[in-house]
Design a protein around this motif. Structure first.
Motif, PDB file in Angstrom:
ATOM      1  N   LEU A  24       0.828  -1.208   0.000  1.00 48.59           N
ATOM      2  CA  LEU A  24       0.000   0.000   0.000  1.00 48.59           C
ATOM      3  C   LEU A  24       0.859   1.253   0.000  1.00 48.59           C
ATOM      4  CD1 LEU A  24      -2.724  -0.849   2.682  1.00 48.59           C
ATOM      5  CD2 LEU A  24      -2.942  -0.965   0.203  1.00 48.59           C
ATOM      6  N   SER A  25       0.350   2.271  -0.649  1.00 46.97           N
ATOM      7  CA  SER A  25       1.019   3.574  -0.576  1.00 46.97           C
ATOM      8  C   SER A  25       0.744   4.169   0.803  1.00 46.97           C
ATOM      9  CB  SER A  25       0.462   4.502  -1.654  1.00 46.97           C
ATOM     10  OG  SER A  25      -0.888   4.843  -1.345  1.00 46.97           O
ATOM     11  N   ASN A  26       1.527   5.165   1.163  1.00 41.34           N
ATOM     12  CA  ASN A  26       1.291   5.829   2.451  1.00 41.34           C
ATOM     13  C   ASN A  26      -0.067   6.496   2.480  1.00 41.34           C
ATOM     14  OD1 ASN A  26       3.653   5.030   3.716  1.00 41.34           O
ATOM     15  ND2 ASN A  26       4.812   6.759   2.908  1.00 41.34           N
ATOM     16  N   GLU A  27      -0.518   6.987   1.339  1.00 40.17           N
ATOM     17  CA  GLU A  27      -1.834   7.627   1.269  1.00 40.17           C
ATOM     18  C   GLU A  27      -2.938   6.607   1.560  1.00 40.17           C
ATOM     19  OE1 GLU A  27       0.535   7.996  -1.271  1.00 40.17           O
ATOM     20  OE2 GLU A  27       1.171   9.924  -0.450  1.00 40.17           O
ATOM     21  N   TRP A  29      -2.574   3.855   3.240  1.00 40.40           N
ATOM     22  CA  TRP A  29      -2.359   3.384   4.604  1.00 40.40           C
ATOM     23  C   TRP A  29      -3.051   4.272   5.635  1.00 40.40           C
ATOM     24  CZ3 TRP A  29      -1.164  -0.826   7.024  1.00 40.40           C
ATOM     25  CH2 TRP A  29      -0.578  -0.816   8.284  1.00 40.40           C
ATOM     26  N   ILE A  30      -3.023   5.575   5.405  1.00 41.35           N
ATOM     27  CA  ILE A  30      -3.574   6.496   6.404  1.00 41.35           C
ATOM     28  C   ILE A  30      -4.988   6.983   6.084  1.00 41.35           C
ATOM     29  CG2 ILE A  30      -1.278   7.262   7.129  1.00 41.35           C
ATOM     30  CD1 ILE A  30      -1.774   9.876   5.574  1.00 41.35           C
ATOM     31  N   LYS A  31      -5.503   6.601   4.919  1.00 43.01           N
ATOM     32  CA  LYS A  31      -6.828   7.051   4.489  1.00 43.01           C
ATOM     33  C   LYS A  31      -7.929   6.325   5.272  1.00 43.01           C
ATOM     34  CE  LYS A  31      -9.839   7.050   0.489  1.00 43.01           C
ATOM     35  NZ  LYS A  31     -10.034   6.526  -0.856  1.00 43.01           N
ATOM     36  N   PRO A  32      -8.902   7.064   5.810  1.00 46.70           N
ATOM     37  CA  PRO A  32     -10.031   6.399   6.480  1.00 46.70           C
ATOM     38  C   PRO A  32     -10.824   5.551   5.476  1.00 46.70           C
ATOM     39  CG  PRO A  32      -9.996   8.752   6.981  1.00 46.70           C
ATOM     40  CD  PRO A  32      -8.992   8.522   5.883  1.00 46.70           C
ATOM     41  N   ILE A  33     -11.396   4.461   5.942  1.00 49.32           N
ATOM     42  CA  ILE A  33     -12.159   3.601   5.032  1.00 49.32           C
ATOM     43  C   ILE A  33     -13.488   4.245   4.643  1.00 49.32           C
ATOM     44  CG2 ILE A  33     -11.040   1.496   5.856  1.00 49.32           C
ATOM     45  CD1 ILE A  33     -13.766   0.841   7.249  1.00 49.32           C
ATOM     46  N   ALA A  34     -13.933   5.198   5.439  1.00 51.38           N
ATOM     47  CA  ALA A  34     -15.125   6.003   5.155  1.00 51.38           C
ATOM     48  C   ALA A  34     -15.071   7.202   6.091  1.00 51.38           C
ATOM     49  CB  ALA A  34     -16.400   5.200   5.370  1.00 51.38           C
ATOM     50  N   GLU A  35     -15.880   8.191   5.813  1.00 50.22           N
ATOM     51  CA  GLU A  35     -15.890   9.382   6.657  1.00 50.22           C
ATOM     52  C   GLU A  35     -16.241   9.002   8.091  1.00 50.22           C
ATOM     53  OE1 GLU A  35     -18.041  13.697   6.924  1.00 50.22           O
ATOM     54  OE2 GLU A  35     -17.745  12.800   4.943  1.00 50.22           O
ATOM     55  N   GLY A  36     -15.399   9.449   9.028  1.00 48.63           N
ATOM     56  CA  GLY A  36     -15.616   9.155  10.440  1.00 48.63           C
ATOM     57  C   GLY A  36     -15.217   7.753  10.857  1.00 48.63           C
ATOM     58  N   LYS A  37     -14.599   6.996   9.957  1.00 54.18           N
ATOM     59  CA  LYS A  37     -14.184   5.616  10.246  1.00 54.18           C
ATOM     60  C   LYS A  37     -12.665   5.549  10.368  1.00 54.18           C
ATOM     61  CE  LYS A  37     -18.271   3.678   9.865  1.00 54.18           C
ATOM     62  NZ  LYS A  37     -18.910   2.964  10.934  1.00 54.18           N
ATOM     63  N   TRP A  38     -12.201   4.380  10.782  1.00 54.85           N
ATOM     64  CA  TRP A  38     -10.768   4.157  10.928  1.00 54.85           C
ATOM     65  C   TRP A  38     -10.047   4.142   9.595  1.00 54.85           C
ATOM     66  CZ3 TRP A  38     -10.442  -0.580  14.708  1.00 54.85           C
ATOM     67  CH2 TRP A  38     -10.576  -0.130  16.021  1.00 54.85           C
ATOM     68  N   ALA A  84      -1.628   3.046  16.343  1.00 54.55           N
ATOM     69  CA  ALA A  84      -1.450   3.123  14.892  1.00 54.55           C
ATOM     70  C   ALA A  84      -1.046   4.516  14.436  1.00 54.55           C
ATOM     71  CB  ALA A  84      -2.730   2.700  14.186  1.00 54.55           C
ATOM     72  N   THR A  85      -1.498   5.511  15.152  1.00 54.71           N
ATOM     73  CA  THR A  85      -1.217   6.899  14.761  1.00 54.71           C
ATOM     74  C   THR A  85      -0.092   7.521  15.591  1.00 54.71           C
ATOM     75  OG1 THR A  85      -2.977   7.701  16.226  1.00 54.71           O
ATOM     76  CG2 THR A  85      -3.574   7.260  13.917  1.00 54.71           C
ATOM     77  N   SER A  86       0.645   6.688  16.325  1.00 57.77           N
ATOM     78  CA  SER A  86       1.705   7.175  17.215  1.00 57.77           C
ATOM     79  C   SER A  86       3.010   7.513  16.497  1.00 57.77           C
ATOM     80  CB  SER A  86       2.002   6.119  18.289  1.00 57.77           C
ATOM     81  OG  SER A  86       2.612   4.976  17.689  1.00 57.77           O
ATOM     82  N   LEU A 155     -11.833  -3.403   4.080  1.00 54.74           N
ATOM     83  CA  LEU A 155     -10.614  -2.837   3.534  1.00 54.74           C
ATOM     84  C   LEU A 155     -10.486  -3.118   2.038  1.00 54.74           C
ATOM     85  CD1 LEU A 155      -8.121  -3.670   6.417  1.00 54.74           C
ATOM     86  CD2 LEU A 155      -9.001  -1.424   5.782  1.00 54.74           C
ATOM     87  N   GLN A 156     -10.822  -4.316   1.619  1.00 52.22           N
ATOM     88  CA  GLN A 156     -10.734  -4.634   0.196  1.00 52.22           C
ATOM     89  C   GLN A 156     -11.679  -3.758  -0.622  1.00 52.22           C
ATOM     90  OE1 GLN A 156     -11.370  -8.897   0.653  1.00 52.22           O
ATOM     91  NE2 GLN A 156      -9.266  -9.287  -0.011  1.00 52.22           N
ATOM     92  N   GLY A 157     -12.837  -3.456  -0.056  1.00 57.44           N
ATOM     93  CA  GLY A 157     -13.782  -2.605  -0.753  1.00 57.44           C
ATOM     94  C   GLY A 157     -13.240  -1.204  -0.963  1.00 57.44           C
ATOM     95  N   VAL A 158     -12.481  -0.713  -0.025  1.00 60.62           N
ATOM     96  CA  VAL A 158     -11.913   0.629  -0.105  1.00 60.62           C
ATOM     97  C   VAL A 158     -10.661   0.651  -0.957  1.00 60.62           C
ATOM     98  CG1 VAL A 158     -10.792   2.418   1.295  1.00 60.62           C
ATOM     99  CG2 VAL A 158     -12.873   1.339   2.104  1.00 60.62           C
ATOM    100  N   LEU A 159      -9.894  -0.423  -0.916  1.00 62.38           N
ATOM    101  CA  LEU A 159      -8.582  -0.438  -1.579  1.00 62.38           C
ATOM    102  C   LEU A 159      -8.642  -0.855  -3.038  1.00 62.38           C
ATOM    103  CD1 LEU A 159      -6.504  -1.965   1.345  1.00 62.38           C
ATOM    104  CD2 LEU A 159      -6.591   0.439   0.616  1.00 62.38           C
ATOM    105  N   LYS A 160      -9.827  -1.157  -3.560  1.00 67.58           N
ATOM    106  CA  LYS A 160      -9.936  -1.548  -4.972  1.00 67.58           C
ATOM    107  C   LYS A 160      -9.644  -0.379  -5.871  1.00 67.58           C
ATOM    108  CE  LYS A 160     -12.991  -5.442  -4.621  1.00 67.58           C
ATOM    109  NZ  LYS A 160     -14.235  -6.058  -4.965  1.00 67.58           N
TER     110      LYS A 160
END
Length: 160
Positions: A24-27, A29-38, A84-86, A155-160
């Motif tokens: 995964l790219s860094n973008e 990796w840090i992108k939320p899977i949906a608004e307000g989500k992890w 994860a965000t440390s 995650l697969q749904g977001v990373l497609k």
């Protein structure tokens, strides 16, 4: 009766998919899977947090024949997000998550069949309210496999 070896093997195979996330790219990796989500990294840390809990808390109780429960989910999950965000790098976090999963799998493989399959109360309940099956450590591991697959599909749904 479930095939404990197959359940443990299935739990360990999740690491193969985790390794693929190193691409995964860094973008991503840090992108939320949906608004307000992890983000992806927070969800990956979440897997490790639960594996560590099983290793440190659940396994010793099960070995002693004691009932076990789970921490309050929201605050427990916030620990995973914070880690994860440390500032930990993607590769370091993935390596740590994979190492933890592999360690837990080995711990489970080393446990006697009668211990891992013994019925024990979980959170004060002897049976799963959804399936009616008695709780045991191997039952809980099967539940975590479903939990992991749920998040993997997200995650697969977001990373497609």
């Amino acid at each position: 009766m479930r095939d404990t070896k197959a359940v443990i093997t299935s739990y360990g195979e999740f690491s193969k998919w985790l390794i693929s996330l190193k691409e995964l790219s860094n973008e991503e990796w840090i992108k939320p899977i949906a608004e307000g989500k992890w983000s992806v990294r927070e969800m990956i840390s979440h897997f490790m947090n639960w594996d560590n809990y099983i290793i440190a808390t659940v396994v010793p109780l099960v070995k002693d024949g004691e009932p076990f429960g789970f921490p309050e989910f929201e605050s427990f999950n916030k620990l995973a997000s914070s880690y994860a965000t440390s500032g930990i790098s993607k590769d370091d976090l993935l390596d740590e998550v994979i190492l933890t999963r592999n360690h837990l799998v080995q711990v489970l493989k080393d446990m006697p069949e009668e211990v891992i399959t013994k019925s024990l109360p979980v959170g004060g309940h002897t049976h799963c309210p959804h399936t009616g099956e008695p709780y045991s450590l191997i039952y809980i591991i099967q539940e975590f496999i479903e939990h992991d697959l749920h998040h993997k599909r997200q995650l697969q749904g977001v990373l497609k």
